[in-house]
Design a protein around this motif. Structure first.
Motif, PDB file in Angstrom:
ATOM      1  N   ILE A 388     -13.162  11.187   8.087  1.00 20.56           N
ATOM      2  CA  ILE A 388     -12.809  12.254   7.151  1.00 20.56           C
ATOM      3  C   ILE A 388     -12.980  13.615   7.812  1.00 20.56           C
ATOM      4  CG2 ILE A 388     -13.510  13.397   5.012  1.00 20.56           C
ATOM      5  CD1 ILE A 388     -11.913  10.914   4.490  1.00 20.56           C
ATOM      6  N   MET A 403      -4.190   7.511   7.481  1.00 19.36           N
ATOM      7  CA  MET A 403      -5.328   6.608   7.658  1.00 19.36           C
ATOM      8  C   MET A 403      -4.821   5.179   7.660  1.00 19.36           C
ATOM      9  SD  MET A 403      -8.224   8.376   7.847  1.00 19.36           S
ATOM     10  CE  MET A 403      -9.590   7.456   7.179  1.00 19.36           C
ATOM     11  N   ASN A 413     -11.171   2.586   0.634  1.00 18.70           N
ATOM     12  CA  ASN A 413     -10.789   3.777   1.387  1.00 18.70           C
ATOM     13  C   ASN A 413      -9.943   4.728   0.565  1.00 18.70           C
ATOM     14  OD1 ASN A 413     -11.683   3.703   4.386  1.00 18.70           O
ATOM     15  ND2 ASN A 413     -11.065   1.582   3.957  1.00 18.70           N
ATOM     16  N   ARG A 414      -9.160   4.201  -0.356  1.00 12.37           N
ATOM     17  CA  ARG A 414      -8.405   5.080  -1.242  1.00 12.37           C
ATOM     18  C   ARG A 414      -9.361   5.889  -2.117  1.00 12.37           C
ATOM     19  NH1 ARG A 414      -4.819   1.687  -3.214  1.00 12.37           N
ATOM     20  NH2 ARG A 414      -3.191   2.331  -1.757  1.00 12.37           N
ATOM     21  N   ILE A 417     -10.821   8.722  -0.003  1.00 12.79           N
ATOM     22  CA  ILE A 417      -9.856   9.810   0.198  1.00 12.79           C
ATOM     23  C   ILE A 417      -9.685  10.616  -1.084  1.00 12.79           C
ATOM     24  CG2 ILE A 417      -7.423  10.323   0.641  1.00 12.79           C
ATOM     25  CD1 ILE A 417      -7.439   7.929   2.595  1.00 12.79           C
ATOM     26  N   SER A 420     -12.593  12.816  -1.653  1.00 12.65           N
ATOM     27  CA  SER A 420     -12.599  13.921  -0.694  1.00 12.65           C
ATOM     28  C   SER A 420     -11.633  15.019  -1.117  1.00 12.65           C
ATOM     29  CB  SER A 420     -12.231  13.408   0.705  1.00 12.65           C
ATOM     30  OG  SER A 420     -13.178  12.477   1.175  1.00 12.65           O
ATOM     31  N   LEU A 426     -10.592  17.473   1.704  1.00 11.22           N
ATOM     32  CA  LEU A 426      -9.218  17.333   2.188  1.00 11.22           C
ATOM     33  C   LEU A 426      -8.311  18.207   1.337  1.00 11.22           C
ATOM     34  CD1 LEU A 426      -8.961  13.473   2.785  1.00 11.22           C
ATOM     35  CD2 LEU A 426      -9.106  15.259   4.521  1.00 11.22           C
ATOM     36  N   VAL A 429      -3.969  14.627  -0.499  1.00 11.17           N
ATOM     37  CA  VAL A 429      -4.090  13.192  -0.273  1.00 11.17           C
ATOM     38  C   VAL A 429      -3.331  12.833   0.995  1.00 11.17           C
ATOM     39  CG1 VAL A 429      -3.532  10.908  -1.180  1.00 11.17           C
ATOM     40  CG2 VAL A 429      -4.375  12.687  -2.716  1.00 11.17           C
ATOM     41  N   LEU A 432      -2.467   6.369   3.169  1.00 11.42           N
ATOM     42  CA  LEU A 432      -3.373   5.287   3.534  1.00 11.42           C
ATOM     43  C   LEU A 432      -2.544   4.020   3.643  1.00 11.42           C
ATOM     44  CD1 LEU A 432      -6.304   4.223   3.940  1.00 11.42           C
ATOM     45  CD2 LEU A 432      -6.353   3.809   1.466  1.00 11.42           C
TER      46      LEU A 432
END
Length: 649
Positions: A388, A403, A413-414, A417, A420, A426, A429, A432
């Motif tokens: 990240i 990613m 992981n979604r 993200i 974040s 971030l 988005v 991914l």
């Protein structure tokens, strides 16, 4: 007359600029080009334009300082240039001139005297050519011939002089910054330089900003849009010798391209290679200093590093910035787990990785190490924070980021993200995606549009704390437990990238069993616990080792920040075009905000063992200090196997 005869009998290389100008004025047949002449003095490109275009061209020079370092702008109709040379006449003191009408080269001549006011057409008679000298303004621009003598003194061969040829000049696909009526592509000179002498060539020419300064490109000419070195647009083809690298400097012939594109009714220039010889020494302490160039400083002197082999690409970065990134590299190499990770250290892998990422435009990052195979989820917490951190800085620098994860870890992981983005780490988005085995061409189709190696989707792949394939095809944690059933074959992307020009790779690891650590496989096998079994077989172009892999991700983010606040590197990225490479306050604030820092706290869902991961962040403002306390915390945190599922920064 006796003096002139004496000069004619003397070797041209021994004559002063003033004496050489006198011979040129007398049409001495020995002087065809000025390469190799007047060593120790600046030479000048010359452009003569109608008065109404002079201000626009002056602005064009200021906007493109590397190709057009302005030495002097004359008054309208002025034929002398007192700051540059005494007793000079620009109409006679160049061996060959080009004459342009309406943007077309109509002829070359050995004198411009016929264009003076004394030769205007009588009243009532139509003029043979538009304009008159009294309406013209002369621009004197620095020339790379001015540093050739210094290159020879530094032991760098000047191939065009050795071969008795004019320097090779090429029109590139790089557009200059437009100003007023002027816009055109950048023109560059090419000089072959032995690879071992690249630093010497860069240092010498950096010290002469009046003669275009340091190179704007080192490596594959195709990256500039130059397809055939044997067919220069101006000058002669110069032969490379074994071990030579093509080095490109911005060129004042860019001004000729500006004439061709702006189409003035009448204009003149020197003929490429036939320069005006000034009396100005080629010293960096010259009394004439370009308005956008600072005086040289040792810490600002660029060094040259290779960052890619296919295509061949070198980059420039200042000595001061190199020292800071090397300091970062030492700091992240501390070994809280006492695994002996320092044995895998290779100097400048972090620097080269950051340089490659700085030149990239689209980066794919992958992470995920399911070392705790009995847990659900099995992933260790090392890796995602560093991923990240890198993604955040890359986005801030205007790069595209994707990613790549395992299908089993997609939702986890979604969530990372999305959180974040929600917390402002971030800016948006990021895609991914997963990669699973889909046949022999699956990796190529994943990496390239329509599977075409000439159309890659990404120009760099980064793996941070990502399970790496061992020699037997399995994936092992540090305890030598096979976790292959939890890992998708992302390694295939790194293997395929080796055969696709333009895609570089970086691996970040802290044990030697991570994707990309195959570059130091022999060291892992012989020096790391159970290394003979667990060592990753798949190499990356750059293998960054760290005591904790997250630290490697933080260091990459900070290294990118340092590069983009380094004037030497910014100038190289911009090919010397644009105003002085000083980052705006707003941009600098954005980059600083996106650095990994102690204010960004990664918290778990009330797990007592969770720690402030970003305490390990190597911050620029704190001189990249990493506290021993935070390292001890991270070591304990990594060891407990708790997955931080929700990140609040």
């Amino acid at each position: 007359m006796f003096v002139c005869e004496m000069m004619k009998s003397e070797h041209l290389n021994n004559l002063s600029p003033a004496n050489l100008r006198l011979l040129i004025r007398q049409k001495d047949p020995r002087i065809k080009t000025t390469t190799g002449l007047a060593n120790g003095y600046q030479q000048a490109n010359v452009v003569v334009l109608p008065n109404q275009l002079a201000d626009d061209f002056h602005a064009f020079c200021r906007s493109n300082p590397a190709p057009l370092p302005l030495l002097y702008r004359s008054q309208s109709g002025e034929t002398s240039c007192p700051p540059l040379a005494q007793h000079a006449d620009i109409r006679t003191d160049i061996s060959q001139y080009c004459v342009y009408e309406d943007g077309r080269l109509v002829k070359t001549v050995s004198s411009l005297q016929t264009y003076s006011d004394a030769h205007r057409s009588p009243p009532g008679q139509q003029a043979e050519r538009p304009g008159s000298w009294s309406d013209m303004v002369c621009f004197y621009l620095g020339c790379s011939f001015g540093f050739e003598g210094r290159l020879k003194e530094a032991g760098v061969p000047v191939r065009n002089v050795e071969q008795g040829k004019n320097v090779s000049m090429y029109r590139t696909a790089v557009p200059c910054v437009p100003a007023g009526a002027f816009s055109c592509p950048l023109v560059v000179t090419m000089r072959p330089v032995p690879a071992a002498l690249l630093d010497a060539a860069v240092k010498v020419t950096h010290l002469n900003p009046l003669a275009h300064g340091a190179p704007v490109h080192v490596g594959d000419p195709a990256l500039l849009g130059i397809q055939d070195l044997s067919r220069p647009d101006y000058g002669d083809a110069v032969e490379l010798q074994p071990g030579d690298v093509t080095v490109f400097w911005a060129c004042g012939v860019t001004a000729i391209e500006a004439i061709l594109s702006s189409k003035p009714p009448l204009a003149f220039s020197h003929s490429p290679g036939c320069m005006f010889l000034t009396d100005i020494p080629d010293s960096p302490t010259s009394t004439i200093t370009p308005p956008t160039e600072a005086k040289p400083h040792p810490e600002l002197t660029p060094l040259c590093f290779q960052v890619s082999q296919n295509p061949l690409l070198y980059s420039l970065v200042s000595q001061g910035t190199v020292a800071k990134i090397r300091q970062l590299e030492v700091m992240i190499g501390e070994d809280p787990g006492e695994r002996g990770i320092r044995a895998l250290f290779v100097q400048d892998e972090l620097l080269r990785s950051c340089l490659a990422l700085s030149h990239s435009s689209s980066v794919a990052i992958t992470t995920g190490f399911p070392t705790h195979y009995m847990h659900s989820p099995p992933d260790e917490t090392d890796g995602p924070p560093g991923a990240i951190a890198m993604a955040t800085m890359l986005l801030s620098l205007g790069k595209q980021v994707t990613m790549v994860t395992d299908r089993r870890a997609l939702e986890m992981n979604r969530a990372i993200i999305d959180e974040s983005v929600r917390t402002g780490v971030l800016k948006a988005v990021i895609p991914l995606v997963t990669f699973e085995d889909g046949g022999p061409d699956a990796a190529r189709h994943f990496l390239c549009h329509h599977g075409d190696p000439n159309k890659p989707r990404f120009d760099h792949l980064v793996a941070i704390e990502r399970s790496g394939r061992a020699a037997d095809g399995n994936y092992y944690n540090m305890r030598a437990v096979n976790i292959k059933h939890l890992v998708d074959p992302v390694d295939d992307l790194f293997i395929a990238a080796k055969h696709i020009p333009g895609i570089g790779t970086t691996g970040i690891g802290d044990g030697g069993n991570e994707l990309g650590m195959g570059k130091v496989k022999e060291k892992v096998q012989s020096l790391m616990p159970k290394g003979g079994l667990i060592a990753c077989e798949v190499p990356a172009d750059h293998a960054v080792t760290a005591g904790v892999s997250n630290w490697g991700g933080y260091a990459v983010a900070c290294g990118l920040y340092l590069l983009h606040t380094c004037p030497a590197h910014l100038r190289y990225l911009r090919k010397g075009l644009g105003l002085e490479p000083v980052t705006s306050t707003e941009q600098l604030q954005d980059w600083t905000t996106n650095l990994p820092s102690v204010e960004k706290v990664f918290e778990g869902n009330n797990h007592s063992d969770d720690v402030d991961v970003s305490e390990t962040a190597v911050t620029v403002e704190s001189t990249f200090h990493v506290t021993r306390q935070s390292k001890a915390q991270i070591s304990a945190w990594r060891g407990n196997g708790v997955l931080i599922e929700c990140w609040t920064l």
